[in-house]
Motif scaffolding. Structure first.
Motif, PDB file in Angstrom:
ATOM      1  N   LYS A   1       0.833  -1.199   0.000  1.00 19.36           N
ATOM      2  CA  LYS A   1       0.000   0.000   0.000  1.00 19.36           C
ATOM      3  C   LYS A   1       0.874   1.259   0.000  1.00 19.36           C
ATOM      4  O   LYS A   1       0.563   2.248  -0.652  1.00 19.36           O
TER       5      LYS A   1
ATOM      6  N   ARG B   1       3.365   2.889  -3.531  1.00 23.09           N
ATOM      7  CA  ARG B   1       3.041   3.848  -4.583  1.00 23.09           C
ATOM      8  C   ARG B   1       3.435   5.275  -4.210  1.00 23.09           C
ATOM      9  O   ARG B   1       3.605   6.114  -5.080  1.00 23.09           O
ATOM     10  N   HIS B   2       3.574   5.556  -2.920  1.00 18.51           N
ATOM     11  CA  HIS B   2       3.927   6.908  -2.486  1.00 18.51           C
ATOM     12  C   HIS B   2       5.393   7.027  -2.076  1.00 18.51           C
ATOM     13  O   HIS B   2       5.851   8.097  -1.718  1.00 18.51           O
TER      14      HIS B   2
ATOM     15  N   ARG C   1      10.139   8.813  -7.257  1.00 15.77           N
ATOM     16  CA  ARG C   1       9.226   7.699  -6.986  1.00 15.77           C
ATOM     17  C   ARG C   1       9.217   6.769  -8.182  1.00 15.77           C
ATOM     18  O   ARG C   1       9.169   7.233  -9.316  1.00 15.77           O
TER      19      ARG C   1
ATOM     20  N   TRP D   1       6.902   4.272  -8.691  1.00 14.11           N
ATOM     21  CA  TRP D   1       5.583   3.733  -9.009  1.00 14.11           C
ATOM     22  C   TRP D   1       5.137   4.190 -10.399  1.00 14.11           C
ATOM     23  O   TRP D   1       5.155   5.377 -10.712  1.00 14.11           O
ATOM     24  N   ASN D   2       4.747   3.233 -11.235  1.00 13.88           N
ATOM     25  CA  ASN D   2       4.267   3.485 -12.607  1.00 13.88           C
ATOM     26  C   ASN D   2       5.336   4.082 -13.531  1.00 13.88           C
ATOM     27  O   ASN D   2       5.008   4.572 -14.601  1.00 13.88           O
TER      28      ASN D   2
ATOM     29  N   LEU E   1       5.946  -2.508  -9.329  1.00 11.85           N
ATOM     30  CA  LEU E   1       5.683  -1.172  -8.788  1.00 11.85           C
ATOM     31  C   LEU E   1       4.832  -0.383  -9.784  1.00 11.85           C
ATOM     32  O   LEU E   1       5.247   0.632 -10.331  1.00 11.85           O
ATOM     33  N   GLN E   2       3.637  -0.884 -10.037  1.00 14.82           N
ATOM     34  CA  GLN E   2       2.741  -0.199 -10.962  1.00 14.82           C
ATOM     35  C   GLN E   2       1.313  -0.649 -10.709  1.00 14.82           C
ATOM     36  O   GLN E   2       1.069  -1.689 -10.108  1.00 14.82           O
ATOM     37  N   ASP E   3       0.381   0.185 -11.186  1.00 11.44           N
ATOM     38  CA  ASP E   3      -1.019  -0.194 -11.114  1.00 11.44           C
ATOM     39  C   ASP E   3      -1.237  -1.417 -11.989  1.00 11.44           C
ATOM     40  O   ASP E   3      -0.514  -1.628 -12.959  1.00 11.44           O
TER      41      ASP E   3
ATOM     42  N   ARG F   1      -8.851   2.219 -15.585  1.00 12.85           N
ATOM     43  CA  ARG F   1      -8.540   3.417 -14.816  1.00 12.85           C
ATOM     44  C   ARG F   1      -9.734   4.359 -14.803  1.00 12.85           C
ATOM     45  O   ARG F   1     -10.484   4.433 -15.752  1.00 12.85           O
TER      46      ARG F   1
ATOM     47  N   ALA G   1      -7.562   4.073  -5.036  1.00 10.16           N
ATOM     48  CA  ALA G   1      -6.923   2.859  -4.514  1.00 10.16           C
ATOM     49  C   ALA G   1      -8.002   1.860  -4.124  1.00 10.16           C
ATOM     50  O   ALA G   1      -9.028   2.234  -3.572  1.00 10.16           O
TER      51      ALA G   1
END
Ligand SMILES: [Zn+2]
Length: 111
Positions: free
Chosen positions: A16, A19-20, A60, A62-63, A94-96, A102, A110
């Motif tokens: 969780k 992503r941040h 970061r 993420w994505n 490390l991605q959606d 979307r 989330a």
């Protein structure tokens, strides 16, 4: 609230928070990062010290994607991570979820 070491916070917490999370925090907490090219399946380790030096500790992952390192491959590598406390070699992307639709306007909620 008491302090918990990164390696005992649990997988759910890490997935969780990922992503941040900045690479500075990942380096401090002991995350292991690698990349995989979905086109040619090349796997590479990522040295967080080098990544922080070349970018900033605020980056970061993420994505994010990166150009594939294999000669003449035009694929984009995705970042994978092993959170602290997990078995090394078990990686989470490390991605959606690319199969998940979307929300319009980029305001992805989330799950
Ligand atoms: Zn490739």
């Amino acid at each position: 609230m008491s302090y918990k070491k990164p390696e005992v916070r649990g997988l759910g917490h890490h997935l969780k928070a990922a992503r941040h999370m900045t690479i500075g925090t990942m380096r401090r907490d002991g995350w292991v990062i690698s990349t995989r090219c979905p086109r040619c399946h090349l796997d590479c380790w990522v040295d967080l010290n080098t990544l922080v030096r070349l970018n900033s500790s605020e980056l970061r992952l993420w994505n994010r994607t990166a150009r594939c390192r294999r000669y003449s491959c035009s694929g984009r590598m995705i970042f994978l991570a092993t959170p602290p406390g997990e078995v090394l070699g078990a990686f989470w992307a490390l991605q959606d979820d690319p199969d998940r639709p979307r929300a319009p306007g980029g305001t992805d909620q989330a799950a």
